[in-house]
Scaffold this motif. Structure first.
Motif, PDB file in Angstrom:
ATOM      1  N   CYS A   1       0.849  -1.186   0.000  1.00  0.00           N
ATOM      2  CA  CYS A   1       0.000   0.000   0.000  1.00  0.00           C
ATOM      3  C   CYS A   1       0.890   1.242   0.000  1.00  0.00           C
ATOM      4  CB  CYS A   1      -0.896  -0.019   1.225  1.00  0.00           C
ATOM      5  SG  CYS A   1      -2.102   1.316   1.265  1.00  0.00           S
ATOM      6  N   VAL A   2       0.681   2.132  -0.965  1.00  0.00           N
ATOM      7  CA  VAL A   2       1.517   3.326  -1.115  1.00  0.00           C
ATOM      8  C   VAL A   2       0.630   4.555  -1.252  1.00  0.00           C
ATOM      9  CG1 VAL A   2       3.439   2.060  -2.155  1.00  0.00           C
ATOM     10  CG2 VAL A   2       1.671   3.035  -3.618  1.00  0.00           C
ATOM     11  N   SER A   3       1.229   5.720  -0.958  1.00  0.00           N
ATOM     12  CA  SER A   3       0.436   6.941  -0.877  1.00  0.00           C
ATOM     13  C   SER A   3       0.737   7.960  -1.968  1.00  0.00           C
ATOM     14  CB  SER A   3       0.643   7.603   0.483  1.00  0.00           C
ATOM     15  OG  SER A   3       2.013   7.917   0.671  1.00  0.00           O
ATOM     16  N   ASP A   4       1.737   7.717  -2.795  1.00  0.00           N
ATOM     17  CA  ASP A   4       2.065   8.672  -3.846  1.00  0.00           C
ATOM     18  C   ASP A   4       2.996   7.996  -4.852  1.00  0.00           C
ATOM     19  OD1 ASP A   4       4.625   8.687  -2.614  1.00  0.00           O
ATOM     20  OD2 ASP A   4       4.124  10.471  -1.437  1.00  0.00           O
ATOM     21  N   VAL A   5       3.372   8.740  -5.879  1.00  0.00           N
ATOM     22  CA  VAL A   5       4.218   8.155  -6.928  1.00  0.00           C
ATOM     23  C   VAL A   5       5.616   7.824  -6.420  1.00  0.00           C
ATOM     24  CG1 VAL A   5       5.204   8.504  -9.223  1.00  0.00           C
ATOM     25  CG2 VAL A   5       2.864   9.264  -8.747  1.00  0.00           C
TER      26      VAL A   5
ATOM     27  N   THR B   1       6.624   6.876  -3.451  1.00  0.00           N
ATOM     28  CA  THR B   1       6.605   5.647  -2.660  1.00  0.00           C
ATOM     29  C   THR B   1       6.248   4.442  -3.520  1.00  0.00           C
ATOM     30  OG1 THR B   1       4.321   6.104  -1.954  1.00  0.00           O
ATOM     31  CG2 THR B   1       6.089   6.810  -0.485  1.00  0.00           C
ATOM     32  N   ALA B   2       5.454   4.654  -4.554  1.00  0.00           N
ATOM     33  CA  ALA B   2       5.152   3.562  -5.480  1.00  0.00           C
ATOM     34  C   ALA B   2       6.417   3.094  -6.197  1.00  0.00           C
ATOM     35  CB  ALA B   2       4.102   4.012  -6.498  1.00  0.00           C
ATOM     36  N   LEU B   3       7.236   4.047  -6.614  1.00  0.00           N
ATOM     37  CA  LEU B   3       8.482   3.687  -7.301  1.00  0.00           C
ATOM     38  C   LEU B   3       9.436   2.950  -6.364  1.00  0.00           C
ATOM     39  CD1 LEU B   3       8.990   6.974  -9.325  1.00  0.00           C
ATOM     40  CD2 LEU B   3       8.473   4.715 -10.273  1.00  0.00           C
ATOM     41  N   VAL B   4       9.485   3.381  -5.100  1.00  0.00           N
ATOM     42  CA  VAL B   4      10.328   2.683  -4.130  1.00  0.00           C
ATOM     43  C   VAL B   4       9.873   1.233  -3.987  1.00  0.00           C
ATOM     44  CG1 VAL B   4      10.912   2.525  -1.670  1.00  0.00           C
ATOM     45  CG2 VAL B   4      11.020   4.730  -2.837  1.00  0.00           C
ATOM     46  N   ALA B   5       8.563   1.030  -3.837  1.00  0.00           N
ATOM     47  CA  ALA B   5       8.043  -0.323  -3.643  1.00  0.00           C
ATOM     48  C   ALA B   5       8.271  -1.190  -4.880  1.00  0.00           C
ATOM     49  CB  ALA B   5       6.568  -0.265  -3.297  1.00  0.00           C
ATOM     50  N   GLU B   6       8.066  -0.625  -6.068  1.00  0.00           N
ATOM     51  CA  GLU B   6       8.299  -1.399  -7.291  1.00  0.00           C
ATOM     52  C   GLU B   6       9.770  -1.791  -7.403  1.00  0.00           C
ATOM     53  OE1 GLU B   6       6.862  -0.936 -11.809  1.00  0.00           O
ATOM     54  OE2 GLU B   6       8.409   0.513 -11.236  1.00  0.00           O
ATOM     55  N   THR B   7      10.669  -0.845  -7.180  1.00  0.00           N
ATOM     56  CA  THR B   7      12.102  -1.128  -7.270  1.00  0.00           C
ATOM     57  C   THR B   7      12.515  -2.201  -6.275  1.00  0.00           C
ATOM     58  OG1 THR B   7      12.549   1.134  -8.013  1.00  0.00           O
ATOM     59  CG2 THR B   7      14.405  -0.100  -7.089  1.00  0.00           C
ATOM     60  N   ALA B   8      11.844  -2.225  -5.113  1.00  0.00           N
ATOM     61  CA  ALA B   8      12.172  -3.208  -4.076  1.00  0.00           C
ATOM     62  C   ALA B   8      11.585  -4.584  -4.356  1.00  0.00           C
ATOM     63  CB  ALA B   8      11.689  -2.713  -2.723  1.00  0.00           C
TER      64      ALA B   8
ATOM     65  N   VAL C   1       7.881   4.117   6.925  1.00  0.00           N
ATOM     66  CA  VAL C   1       9.074   4.639   7.590  1.00  0.00           C
ATOM     67  C   VAL C   1       8.959   6.160   7.583  1.00  0.00           C
ATOM     68  CG1 VAL C   1      10.439   4.687   5.436  1.00  0.00           C
ATOM     69  CG2 VAL C   1      11.593   4.577   7.638  1.00  0.00           C
ATOM     70  N   PRO C   2       9.244   6.838   8.709  1.00  0.00           N
ATOM     71  CA  PRO C   2       9.160   8.303   8.710  1.00  0.00           C
ATOM     72  C   PRO C   2      10.323   8.913   7.933  1.00  0.00           C
ATOM     73  CG  PRO C   2       9.929   7.501  10.837  1.00  0.00           C
ATOM     74  CD  PRO C   2       9.573   6.290  10.034  1.00  0.00           C
ATOM     75  N   ARG C   3       9.998   9.901   7.125  1.00  0.00           N
ATOM     76  CA  ARG C   3      11.046  10.565   6.352  1.00  0.00           C
ATOM     77  C   ARG C   3      10.582  11.984   6.036  1.00  0.00           C
ATOM     78  NH1 ARG C   3      12.228   6.799   2.165  1.00  0.00           N
ATOM     79  NH2 ARG C   3      13.574   5.815   3.715  1.00  0.00           N
ATOM     80  N   ASP C   4      11.397  12.954   6.415  1.00  0.00           N
ATOM     81  CA  ASP C   4      11.100  14.361   6.143  1.00  0.00           C
ATOM     82  C   ASP C   4       9.726  14.763   6.678  1.00  0.00           C
ATOM     83  OD1 ASP C   4      13.537  14.582   4.807  1.00  0.00           O
ATOM     84  OD2 ASP C   4      12.652  13.955   2.898  1.00  0.00           O
ATOM     85  N   GLY C   5       9.381  14.255   7.857  1.00  0.00           N
ATOM     86  CA  GLY C   5       8.140  14.641   8.495  1.00  0.00           C
ATOM     87  C   GLY C   5       6.892  13.984   7.959  1.00  0.00           C
ATOM     88  N   ARG C   6       7.059  12.965   7.153  1.00  0.00           N
ATOM     89  CA  ARG C   6       5.889  12.269   6.611  1.00  0.00           C
ATOM     90  C   ARG C   6       6.179  10.783   6.519  1.00  0.00           C
ATOM     91  NH1 ARG C   6       6.332  10.875   1.198  1.00  0.00           N
ATOM     92  NH2 ARG C   6       8.228  11.573   0.165  1.00  0.00           N
ATOM     93  N   GLU C   7       5.142  10.018   6.195  1.00  0.00           N
ATOM     94  CA  GLU C   7       5.326   8.581   6.046  1.00  0.00           C
ATOM     95  C   GLU C   7       5.780   8.247   4.625  1.00  0.00           C
ATOM     96  OE1 GLU C   7       2.385   4.867   5.599  1.00  0.00           O
ATOM     97  OE2 GLU C   7       2.265   5.816   7.577  1.00  0.00           O
TER      98      GLU C   7
ATOM     99  N   THR D   1       7.754   4.888   2.186  1.00  0.00           N
ATOM    100  CA  THR D   1       7.813   3.427   2.097  1.00  0.00           C
ATOM    101  C   THR D   1       9.243   2.962   2.300  1.00  0.00           C
ATOM    102  OG1 THR D   1       5.886   3.224   0.653  1.00  0.00           O
ATOM    103  CG2 THR D   1       7.490   1.449   0.552  1.00  0.00           C
ATOM    104  N   ASP D   2       9.411   1.987   3.178  1.00  0.00           N
ATOM    105  CA  ASP D   2      10.723   1.427   3.506  1.00  0.00           C
ATOM    106  C   ASP D   2      11.080   0.358   2.477  1.00  0.00           C
ATOM    107  OD1 ASP D   2      12.941   0.202   4.588  1.00  0.00           O
ATOM    108  OD2 ASP D   2      12.142   0.081   6.624  1.00  0.00           O
ATOM    109  N   GLY D   3      11.905   0.735   1.510  1.00  0.00           N
ATOM    110  CA  GLY D   3      12.286  -0.197   0.468  1.00  0.00           C
ATOM    111  C   GLY D   3      12.988  -1.427   1.015  1.00  0.00           C
ATOM    112  N   ASP D   4      13.779  -1.264   2.060  1.00  0.00           N
ATOM    113  CA  ASP D   4      14.474  -2.411   2.647  1.00  0.00           C
ATOM    114  C   ASP D   4      13.489  -3.406   3.244  1.00  0.00           C
ATOM    115  OD1 ASP D   4      16.969  -1.441   1.949  1.00  0.00           O
ATOM    116  OD2 ASP D   4      17.258  -0.400   3.855  1.00  0.00           O
ATOM    117  N   GLU D   5      12.436  -2.896   3.898  1.00  0.00           N
ATOM    118  CA  GLU D   5      11.429  -3.809   4.454  1.00  0.00           C
ATOM    119  C   GLU D   5      10.674  -4.537   3.340  1.00  0.00           C
ATOM    120  OE1 GLU D   5       8.726  -5.694   7.263  1.00  0.00           O
ATOM    121  OE2 GLU D   5      10.855  -5.248   7.055  1.00  0.00           O
ATOM    122  N   VAL D   6      10.366  -3.828   2.269  1.00  0.00           N
ATOM    123  CA  VAL D   6       9.712  -4.493   1.136  1.00  0.00           C
ATOM    124  C   VAL D   6      10.605  -5.609   0.600  1.00  0.00           C
ATOM    125  CG1 VAL D   6       8.808  -4.210  -1.203  1.00  0.00           C
ATOM    126  CG2 VAL D   6       8.375  -2.442   0.526  1.00  0.00           C
ATOM    127  N   ARG D   7      11.890  -5.339   0.471  1.00  0.00           N
ATOM    128  CA  ARG D   7      12.816  -6.374  -0.008  1.00  0.00           C
ATOM    129  C   ARG D   7      12.844  -7.570   0.933  1.00  0.00           C
ATOM    130  NH1 ARG D   7      15.621  -1.582  -0.958  1.00  0.00           N
ATOM    131  NH2 ARG D   7      15.872  -1.120  -3.187  1.00  0.00           N
TER     132      ARG D   7
END
Length: 232
Positions: free
Chosen positions: A7-11, A13-20, A209-215, A217-223
């Protein structure tokens, strides 16, 4: 092969999840409210930018309960029609995610029927509104009759592990007529246990994963999740 849906909230984070290595993405806005419809711009850019992951687009006009008013249904139908018109240059597997519960604790079958019909050839997942119904075994037959493609569930429990017995029962009842996606509290450390106890072949999770004050996607966790299900 087990399908991993993130589940992703924007483009980004979607790219992070796909790459992972995610197989499929559920694209939402406002995850703090359980996910609402993303902007059409977000969906259009995601379809242009992603290369391999399937995409399921949340169609839910607001957070809160899963009662759908007449006006809200019109919004959902308009969103589905707009999503169907968007270009899909990389021929990604695109579908929509919907849900509606009536005041009597059953699925709102008239609303769901019209939403599924409006999606046309797009596959439809019924989201965790399904976990709000009183009789899930009856409801899963109703979802099948309406022509949905999948249902996301924790077995009406706080997590997929807590609801493992019910998910197993639902999966067995559905057979090959409907895909049952296990979701709720799934992470890399327990995903193999979830698969073992439910028999599910698809899992759904956020990898926040928190990053720059927002949620983000943790690519390492997806992997780690992908590696766990591939070696399980």
């Amino acid at each position: 092969m087990t399908t991993v849906e993130i589940c992703v909230s924007d483009v980004p984070t979607a790219l992070v999840a796909e790459t992972a290595g995610a197989d499929r993405l559920e694209l939402c806005a406002d995850l703090g409210q359980g996910g609402t419809t993303p902007s059409l711009g977000t969906v259009e850019v995601a379809l242009r930018t992603l290369r391999s992951a399937g995409v399921r687009i949340m169609v839910r006009p607001r957070g809160g309960n899963f009662r759908v008013t007449e006006v809200e249904e019109q919004v959902m139908l308009a969103d589905i029609a707009a999503i169907r018109r968007l270009p899909n240059p990389h021929d990604l597997a695109v579908g929509v995610v919907v849900g509606a519960v009536a005041a009597d604790g059953r699925l709102d079958l008239p609303v769901l029927g019209r939403l599924i019909a409006a999606a046309g050839p797009l596959p439809v997942t019924v989201h965790k509104a399904f976990d709000e119904v009183d009789d899930q075994l009856r409801a899963i037959e109703e979802i099948i009759d309406l022509g949905a493609d999948a249902v996301l569930t924790s077995g009406a429990a706080p997590s997929a592990l807590a609801g493992a017995a019910r998910i197993t029962e639902l999966r067995q009842r559905a057979g090959d007529r409907l895909r049952v996606i296990a979701g709720g509290g799934i992470r890399s450390h327990n995903v193999r246990q979830v698969l073992a106890e439910t028999g599910a072949r698809e899992v759904h999770l956020r990898a926040p994963v928190p990053r720059d004050g927002r949620e983000a996607t943790d690519g390492d966790e997806v992997r780690r999740v992908v590696a766990a299900v591939r070696t399980g």
